[in-house]
Design a protein around this motif. Structure first.
Motif, short mmCIF file in Angstrom:
data_model
loop_
_atom_site.label_atom_id
_atom_site.label_comp_id
_atom_site.label_asym_id
_atom_site.label_seq_id
_atom_site.Cartn_x
_atom_site.Cartn_y
_atom_site.Cartn_z
N GLU A 46 -6.63 -3.07 4.45
CA GLU A 46 -5.27 -2.82 3.92
C GLU A 46 -5.13 -1.41 3.57
O GLU A 46 -3.90 -0.92 3.45
N ASN A 66 -3.46 0.83 5.92
CA ASN A 66 -1.86 0.80 6.19
C ASN A 66 -0.99 1.32 4.91
O ASN A 66 0.19 1.36 5.01
N GLU A 67 -1.61 1.56 3.85
CA GLU A 67 -1.21 1.74 2.48
C GLU A 67 -1.63 2.65 1.85
O GLU A 67 -3.11 2.70 1.66
N ARG A 68 -1.11 3.29 1.15
CA ARG A 68 -1.80 4.35 -0.01
C ARG A 68 -2.18 3.39 -1.29
O ARG A 68 -1.37 3.18 -2.10
N GLU A 115 4.39 6.33 -5.32
CA GLU A 115 4.17 6.17 -3.87
C GLU A 115 2.89 5.82 -3.37
O GLU A 115 2.57 5.70 -2.30
N ARG A 132 0.18 2.83 -4.51
CA ARG A 132 -0.52 1.38 -5.13
C ARG A 132 -1.68 1.70 -5.82
O ARG A 132 -2.57 2.04 -5.43
#
Lengths: 480, 480
Positions: free
Chosen positions: A96, A99-101, A147, A149
């Motif tokens: 994960e 796909n995501e910061r 921006e 998580r």
């Protein structure tokens, strides 16, 4: 020739500092750190009574808790954390992150606005390190805008010292515990002083992290893969307790023992000589290198004891620099939180107590597994770093027997005549005795960007245990 | 919660074993190991009196002795033994070994007939190793016929543990002490159990020595030559005292610290990988590897304090397995001898106290420099190997302050609140107090060819100090 006069012996229910005049003269002083049972709250005292074991009735809630705690301690003692791999990137462990910061951090959840200075500093450093922003100001703005998580290391089966930041491209150690089939992770130790984990984020700090990625991690991976079954971390911890480490704030022996296995393995590998040389030089001058490995070993040990119905054993103690939080074996992922205390200790030249950030980091997982402050008697030399006398160190370990379930026979404390380390913190005993767990810890500057300024000792807030006890009572002995 | 009762404190002038019931209960017991001053000999008591300092008269013999002893201790404290080279063969250091069959051994001179079993065994092994004879019987016959010259390690500025045999083709460590410009030598440690130094001489024992010659010594030489100025042995000793070693019978931390420097240096060398791998594997599993280096460091330190007119400081303590012998700073190469005591300790399975050879080896040079039994408080873990309690260990170190001149500020003993190691044994104080130096030691089987069977503690015979005192009196205060 001097005769040894009979040393004084005292029982102190007042200020800690009163003990020093006694222990400083070779006497024994037992600090009760006393609070009235149940924190002077009649409702809580009543809950404690309802959770107490009844020897005549194995079906009583308290008796079931004792049995569950015995099971938890068996798993703790049986655990054998092995370093089995070094993953070159965190996002290879946690897809994960591709796909995501995401930034993992120490302790319980905390909003950006509530984070302490070093946590801000380390997050800014991690954003720069990942190339998500080009300047510290841009990084801070990105973080403020939400921006990125934030997530807890513990929720990713990981631990990180101090700020505990783990981001996508950071290498991670992989530890397996075959006795319970569980796995845990951590990042690599940067040394002392100016480090990301203490909130520093200057270019030299980030360059060292890049070198971890390019050189140190692949070299350690080559070493670990040479060793059948992996490197036995608990064996290193047990030996180090005989060699002056408590394997939290002092890891000089553990690092040397780890180094011996790594260097021997590398000599049988085809790792490039320049990388081997640089890696061995780095570890040999980084006496806290084993800290992260001691933490992840403790995490693997305590996860084995997590999730046991009725157990009142604490399985994690973690600080995000704002709060200190516990998890309890039978109470799932819930955190029991209270504001962190400030560690008291010795400071590097130019810094003072007022500069100290409140207690910070996942490293109290070591105390939770019986190391660190619980094994302080093993580490007289640590008093040179954190203050206090050898008698104080022995005293702290003895005190921890009052709030734990058993003694770990694999972890001998020489100065307590090789008694086993106090193991299995029982929430009920902490609240009942009023004795708060002792944690040895590094001290971060409270402002972002500075780093480590000292080392010392801190106690876990009583309110964490009170809240956990209330939850245990609510779950297992609701008022009828 | 237990209250700590005031522990008992006692002064014991009787049997050692009486202390155990006190120290075993956490009390303090000061063992006087008492003998009447001057050993109950009126003539000796009179000599002691004549050698006592006179504070009003700096020209008095005893005052001059105090001043000389202060100088000796300054040199001991200033010494900084550095491992600067590893010579591939002993006869490269001592060319006379090329022309004559010479075997260096531990302790004072001893005739073949008077040698103990392990010394016979080791000599036979060395003759086989050198190829001077083809079978053990032929080797024994050659030795009996007097075809090999025996000499003392100490006379060659060397030390050797246990039998201490050094022959022409054995590699030797070279240690320089820049503070006094002196140099010392020793051989390489073989591990525990079946070793030449303990009197074993089977083919596997000799094969390991051949591997030292072919692989280990050249590899260590390559490592040492990578380190500017050499490897600082005293720094390793000082750190190891904080890490549970007393650097005589326990060297686990010191060996790991030495290993870290060697492995890092080898990674920067062009030593062949196979030799590096084998060498690192050997050292990493030989926790006493540093013993010989600790001994040669102590030899370099104490030679710096030797040859000071008026000094009553002991500069060497050495056992040939038959006698224990001292050298004294102001008394040149003369040995002051008495029959060795038997060490008392713990035995490997299958062996017992009656199998023990009398005290053996040059390794008591470490106690002479303040390590070993004098620093026993640093090594609670050693009690697991030699017996006794942690309180006993602390007690032994405290007792040694009574017979020494100063505390070495570079050598901190954590369990004595970081007090310096007892340093500079004063012959006068030993005789005056009746307190004999404590030595930690390996135990050899008394028969040739068997090897190490345990480890324990021994006291140096009082008669050595009595004879040294008589010589001091004869030289500096002859009866008028």
């Amino acid at each position: 020739m001097n005769l040894i006069a009979s040393p004084p012996a005292a029982l102190n229910v007042g200020l800690d500092s009163f003990n020093l005049s006694i222990t400083g003269n070779g006497g024994a002083s037992l600090q009760l750190d006393w609070q009235p049972p149940g924190n002077a709250d009649p409702a809580l005292a009543w809950q404690l009574a309802r959770l107490a074991p009844d020897r005549g009735d194995p079906a009583a809630v308290g008796s079931r808790m004792d049995a569950a705690n015995a099971t938890a301690c068996e798993r703790i003692i049986a655990a054998r954390p092995m370093l089995t791999d070094v993953m070159p990137r965190a996002d290879a462990v946690w897809p994960e992150m591709k796909n995501e910061r995401i930034l993992l951090h120490a302790g319980a959840p905390v909003a950006w606005e509530a984070m302490c200075g070093p946590m801000h500093g380390a997050m800014i450093g991690a954003v720069l390190y990942e190339g998500w922003a080009a300047t510290p100001d841009a990084a801070r703005a990105m973080l403020e805008r939400g921006e990125v998580r934030f997530a807890q290391c513990h929720d990713f089966r990981a631990v990180g010292p101090m700020t505990g930041i783990i981001s996508a491209s950071m290498p991670v150690f992989v530890v397996d515990n075959p006795s319970s089939g569980n796995r845990a992770y951590t990042n690599l130790n940067e040394g002392i002083g100016k480090c990301l984990r203490f909130g520093a984020n200057s270019p030299d700090v980030l360059a060292r992290l890049k070198w971890f990625e390019a050189v140190l991690a692949p070299t350690l991976r080559a070493a670990v893969r040479q060793v059948d079954g992996g490197i036995d971390l608990k064996s290193i911890q047990a030996q180090a307790l005989l060699m002056g480490d408590e394997v939290h704030s002092r890891n000089a022996a553990a690092t040397a023992l780890f180094f011996m296995q790594v260097a021997t393995a590398l000599a049988a590998s085809d790792a490039p000589q320049k990388a081997v040389r640089e890696s061995l030089e780095f570890i040999s001058r980084t006496s806290q290198f084993f800290l992260n490995l001691s933490m992840v070993a403790a995490k693997a040990i305590m996860d084995a004891a997590h999730g046991i119905e009725y157990s009142s054993i604490v399985t994690a103690t973690a600080r995000n620099g704002t709060t200190t939080a516990l998890r309890v074996s039978s109470l799932g992922a819930q955190w029991f939180e209270a504001p962190s205390d400030n560690p008291v200790g010795l400071f590097f030249p130019g810094f003072k107590q007022e500069d100290a950030n409140p207690d910070l980091g996942d490293s109290a997982i070591t105390e939770t597994a019986g190391y660190g402050g619980f094994s302080l008697a093993a580490s007289p030399a640590l008093t040179l770093l954190v203050g206090g006398s050898v008698a104080d160190a022995n005293h702290y370990s003895r005190l921890m027997y009052e709030i734990t379930t058993t003694k770990n026979p694999a972890l001998s404390l020489p100065n307590l005549e090789f008694d086993g380390a106090p193991t299995g913190i029982d929430v009920r005993k902490v609240v009942d005795t009023g004795i708060r767990p002792v944690v040895t810890t590094g001290i971060a500057h409270k402002e972002a960007g500075i780093g480590q300024i000292g080392a010392g000792i801190v106690r876990v807030p009583m309110q964490c245990y009170v809240r956990a006890l209330e939850a245990l009572a609510a779950r297992y002995a609701p008022a009828g």
